[in-house]
Design a protein around this motif. Structure first.
Motif, PDB file in Angstrom:
ATOM      1  N   LEU B  28     -12.028  44.803  -3.931  1.00 30.07           N
ATOM      2  CA  LEU B  28     -12.875  43.727  -3.391  1.00 30.07           C
ATOM      3  C   LEU B  28     -14.169  43.576  -4.178  1.00 30.07           C
ATOM      4  N   ALA B  29     -14.641  44.700  -4.781  1.00 32.37           N
ATOM      5  CA  ALA B  29     -15.828  44.562  -5.625  1.00 32.37           C
ATOM      6  C   ALA B  29     -15.545  43.623  -6.784  1.00 32.37           C
ATOM      7  N   CYS B  30     -14.306  43.659  -7.303  1.00 37.18           N
ATOM      8  CA  CYS B  30     -13.939  42.745  -8.389  1.00 37.18           C
ATOM      9  C   CYS B  30     -13.737  41.337  -7.849  1.00 37.18           C
ATOM     10  N   THR B  31     -13.032  41.239  -6.719  1.00 42.80           N
ATOM     11  CA  THR B  31     -12.746  39.919  -6.167  1.00 42.80           C
ATOM     12  C   THR B  31     -14.035  39.167  -5.855  1.00 42.80           C
ATOM     13  N   LYS B  32     -15.058  39.909  -5.392  1.00 42.65           N
ATOM     14  CA  LYS B  32     -16.317  39.277  -5.013  1.00 42.65           C
ATOM     15  C   LYS B  32     -16.987  38.593  -6.198  1.00 42.65           C
ATOM     16  N   ASN B  37      -8.431  42.128 -10.241  1.00 43.39           N
ATOM     17  CA  ASN B  37      -8.110  43.404 -10.869  1.00 43.39           C
ATOM     18  C   ASN B  37      -6.702  43.841 -10.455  1.00 43.39           C
ATOM     19  N   VAL B  38      -5.768  43.790 -11.399  1.00 41.85           N
ATOM     20  CA  VAL B  38      -4.388  44.169 -11.096  1.00 41.85           C
ATOM     21  C   VAL B  38      -4.143  45.622 -11.475  1.00 41.85           C
ATOM     22  N   ILE B  78     -11.518  49.420 -20.374  1.00 39.45           N
ATOM     23  CA  ILE B  78     -10.585  48.788 -21.308  1.00 39.45           C
ATOM     24  C   ILE B  78     -10.073  47.479 -20.718  1.00 39.45           C
ATOM     25  N   VAL B  79      -9.669  47.550 -19.446  1.00 34.67           N
ATOM     26  CA  VAL B  79      -9.164  46.340 -18.787  1.00 34.67           C
ATOM     27  C   VAL B  79     -10.241  45.254 -18.800  1.00 34.67           C
ATOM     28  N   ALA B  80     -11.502  45.661 -18.534  1.00 35.54           N
ATOM     29  CA  ALA B  80     -12.588  44.687 -18.482  1.00 35.54           C
ATOM     30  C   ALA B  80     -12.773  44.019 -19.829  1.00 35.54           C
ATOM     31  N   VAL B  81     -12.705  44.811 -20.908  1.00 36.87           N
ATOM     32  CA  VAL B  81     -12.887  44.223 -22.240  1.00 36.87           C
ATOM     33  C   VAL B  81     -11.788  43.208 -22.515  1.00 36.87           C
ATOM     34  N   PHE B  82     -10.558  43.578 -22.186  1.00 32.36           N
ATOM     35  CA  PHE B  82      -9.450  42.654 -22.444  1.00 32.36           C
ATOM     36  C   PHE B  82      -9.565  41.414 -21.572  1.00 32.36           C
ATOM     37  N   GLN B  83      -9.819  41.655 -20.284  1.00 34.91           N
ATOM     38  CA  GLN B  83      -9.699  40.571 -19.313  1.00 34.91           C
ATOM     39  C   GLN B  83     -10.916  39.660 -19.310  1.00 34.91           C
ATOM     40  N   ILE B  84     -12.118  40.260 -19.415  1.00 35.46           N
ATOM     41  CA  ILE B  84     -13.317  39.447 -19.257  1.00 35.46           C
ATOM     42  C   ILE B  84     -13.864  39.015 -20.612  1.00 35.46           C
ATOM     43  N   LYS B  85     -13.902  39.945 -21.555  1.00 36.46           N
ATOM     44  CA  LYS B  85     -14.489  39.589 -22.848  1.00 36.46           C
ATOM     45  C   LYS B  85     -13.525  38.740 -23.662  1.00 36.46           C
ATOM     46  N   ALA B 199     -18.717  45.328 -12.590  1.00 37.07           N
ATOM     47  CA  ALA B 199     -17.967  45.400 -11.333  1.00 37.07           C
ATOM     48  C   ALA B 199     -16.612  46.039 -11.578  1.00 37.07           C
ATOM     49  N   MET B 200     -16.010  45.684 -12.715  1.00 28.33           N
ATOM     50  CA  MET B 200     -14.702  46.262 -13.036  1.00 28.33           C
ATOM     51  C   MET B 200     -14.812  47.767 -13.246  1.00 28.33           C
TER      52      MET B 200
END
Lengths: 365, 304
Positions: B28-32, B37-38, B78-85, B199-200
């Motif tokens: 939920l911290a990510c959803t907010k 976040n999968v 790692i996920v954050a770099v791929f997904q957000i950046k 957040a991620m």
């Protein structure tokens, strides 16, 4: 324009190549850490997956369920919906087909066809449950399809552990009895597992390519995936597309399971689809291929080869066979980024100041 | 069924709730802030494995906890770099990452421990257990809270802290504003991308706690793919709570009950069916939640 096309072709060929090489490099680093010579290991891995007839046959046989479940995933994903439940659909399809083959008085080719149809129908029905829940109750398709995987796996395992268990033999293995000889797919030789089912799988995948590109259904699902609102505005019912794609995906998953049962194993074995991870490998193959069935076919064979090579590697060199899975996941991750694009973006960002307007008009002015 | 047995079941429920609660809070911290976040599952599994490895070498529960949390945060980064950046589709990077962690842990398990399946024993220590001695007057209450670890209690405290952070602090408000409209937040000088990445990573830390408790809370053990869908159960819990931290406590307790039922009912029903209970409960709960939400919306539109 021609130059643009050429550049696009170059990009579409180069970025998978870069991703594969980078993933192999990651695999090499992992192998170095465990104290193995990566060059020797890779040589072993690729000769024992593609360059020896026995292993090539193994690779092709393994790739059949992978490519089918990959195309099954692509059907739904390209329509903008997410199906992670191929594994559960395969379990149900395989179990129902095996039950029909074992307990019904069916024989020869027509019997096989009937069993496969039954398996596909069951898998379709299972795929439609989460779809209906999403449509009616707005339950997230991602979570429900994935949760059903686990639930279905446990429940199907019950059947081979108790009512259907083969008590002949040593009785230790949790598996059903074998299906009769006349129902099996034709094997070309006794030396390897190569059989007719592989060609049928390839034909189905090619057929799916035409379904995707040349039919109304394929067009509608593609448009829905690109923009749901636009699709609805243009008269495509996106909900109908969801049901159609999920049903087709379930049927293909069921077919993939039948290929494995009637072509290779001849019985239902405990966790036969969850421990092998066909569905997940297929999902990765279609992600690498960007939803294109023909490319999915190519990458499925490549990923299946990695798995077969990885198994050989464990036997001969002692590197755990999960190295193949690591490389597969890395390819998927690296290809998703499109580093060429990222690199070009950075470079063009710098160039923009120098070149000015020219960059924005795509080099026309 | 006597009283103490019931207390034992409730005790098991608390144990199973903690990992789900932590992961749900991470989700939920990510959803907010509008990130889906999968990879919760992968973050938890990485934390479980690294905690066990650290435990194997140091025999120190605290160091294992830190190592596990760091592993969860690293995977999340790692996920954050791929997904957000790099703007990769969330489903693609999440699924690939879950599978990657699954295969890496299985690979390292064979490389380090030389075994397939499960790692157990080796003199590994569990998390410190707390026994509330002031509850001794009532055997029921004492049994209910017996042998819970510090982290089990920490989960509920973190949920309250996150609630305070979201709704009572400025920086929490910034995070929520990114979730409502990232472009608008950007235009006002809030660095939305940086907030999303943090957040991620924060969700990775929380999932790390969840993973460590899952591996070391009860019996200290690691098994191949031991989280078995708990990340996705947590995702369901978070969406049922409508991404509200205090609601997440309630929904996580529900899934904790489902998980503990699947263990306690094993004496009565065939274990193949009881194993399926938590997953079927998740499907059912999400469906019921969907019904409730849609009727609420319908009522709201009628009022308007």
């Amino acid at each position: 324009m021609d130059e643009l096309k050429k550049k696009r072709l170059f990009d579409s060929a180069a970025s998978p190549l870069i991703a594969i090489l980078a993933a192999l490099a990651v695999g090499a680093i992992v192998m170095l850490l465990t104290g193995t010579n990566p060059l020797y290991a890779y040589k072993e891995m690729f000769t024992k997956s593609f360059f020896k007839p026995y292993y090539l046959a193994e690779t092709l046989v393994r790739s059949a369920p992978i490519m089918l479940s990959g195309v099954a995933a692509a059907t739904v994903w390209r329509a903008g919906y997410i199906n992670l439940g191929m594994q559960g659909q395969m379990c149900v399809g395989g179990l129902v087909a095996a039950v029909m083959a074992i307990y019904l008085p069916v024989h020869s080719l027509w019997g096989t066809a009937l069993c496969i149809l039954g398996g596909m129908a069951a898998a379709t029905l299972i795929a439609l449950i989460p779809t209906y829940l999403d449509y009616k109750f707005n339950a997230s398709l991602i979570i429900t399809t994935l949760m059903l995987n686990y639930a279905i796996n446990h429940i199907t395992n019950y059947f081979v552990a108790y009512p259907m268990r083969d008590t002949a033999g040593d009785g230790m293995a949790q598996q059903s009895v074998q299906i009769e000889q006349s129902l099996r797919f034709f094997r070309f030789s006794n030396k390897n597992a190569m059989n007719t089912s592989v060609f049928i799988a390839i034909l189905v995948v090619i057929l799916m390519y035409f379904v995707f590109t040349k039919t109304k259904f394929g067009y509608e699902s593609k448009i829905t995936g690109l923009n749901k609102n636009f699709a609805n505005y243009g008269g495509i019912k996106s909900m109908k597309t969801m049901f159609q794609t999920m049903a087709l995906s379930g049927a293909l998953s069921g077919f993939a399971a039948c290929i494995e049962i009637f072509g290779v194993r001849y019985r239902y074995v405990n966790s036969m689809f969850s421990s092998t991870g066909y569905a997940w490998t297929g999902l990765m193959a279609m992600l690498i291929a960007g939803y294109n069935p023909l490319l999915t076919l190519v990458y499925s064979i490549f990923l299946a080869g990695l798995n077969i090579g990885g198994t050989a590697l464990q036997r001969t060199v002692g590197v755990p066979m999960q190295i193949a899975d690591i490389i597969q996941c890395c390819i998927t991750l690296f290809i998703s980024v499109n580093f060429l694009y990222e690199f070009n973006k950075k470079r063009s960002g710098k160039c923009r100041k120098k070149v000015g307007k020219r960059w924005e008009t795509g080099g026309v002015a | 069924m006597n009283n103490l047995y019931l207390a034992a079941v409730i005790n098991t429920t608390f144990r199973y709730t903690t990992p789900v609660l932590f992961a749900a809070l991470g989700s939920l911290a990510c959803t907010k802030c509008a990130v889906f976040n999968v990879a919760l599952e992968g973050q938890m599994l990485a934390a479980s494995f690294v905690a066990i490895v650290a435990n194997y070498y140091t025999h120190n529960a605290f160091i294992s906890l830190l190592a596990g949390v760091a592993a969860g945060a690293f995977v999340a980064w790692i996920v954050a770099v791929f997904q957000i950046k790099w703007k990769v589709r969330d489903m693609v990077v999440g699924t690939a990452m879950n599978l990657l962690v699954q295969s890496v842990t299985a690979f390292l398990m064979q490389a380090i421990f030389g075994s397939r399946g499960t790692v157990q024993g080796f003199g590994m220590v569990p998390l410190t257990k707390i026994n509330l001695s002031f509850l001794k007057f009532s055997p029921f209450l004492y049994r209910m809270f017996e042998d819970l670890s510090t982290i089990d209690y920490l989960g509920y405290i973190v949920a309250v802290l996150i609630f305070i952070y979201f709704y009572k602090t400025v920086s929490g408000f910034h995070l929520l504003s990114v979730g409502i409209n990232a472009d608008a937040a950007d235009s006002l000088g809030i660095k939305s991308q940086r907030i999303q990445i943090w957040a991620m990573v924060f969700s990775g830390i929380l999932c790390g706690f969840g993973g460590v408790v899952h591996a070391m809370g009860n019996v200290t053990v690691f098994a191949e793919n031991m989280t078995s869908g708990r990340g996705f159960i947590a995702m369901g819990a978070a969406s049922m709570a409508q991404s509200h931290p205090l609601g997440a406590i309630a929904s996580s307790l529900f899934f904790g009950t489902a998980l503990s039922l699947s263990k306690t009912l094993q004496g009565y029903i065939n274990s193949y069916f009881t194993e399926a209970i938590p997953y079927l409960c998740t499907v059912l709960a999400i469906t019921i939640y969907g019904v409730v939400i849609s009727t609420q919306r319908r009522k709201a539109t009628i009022k308007m």
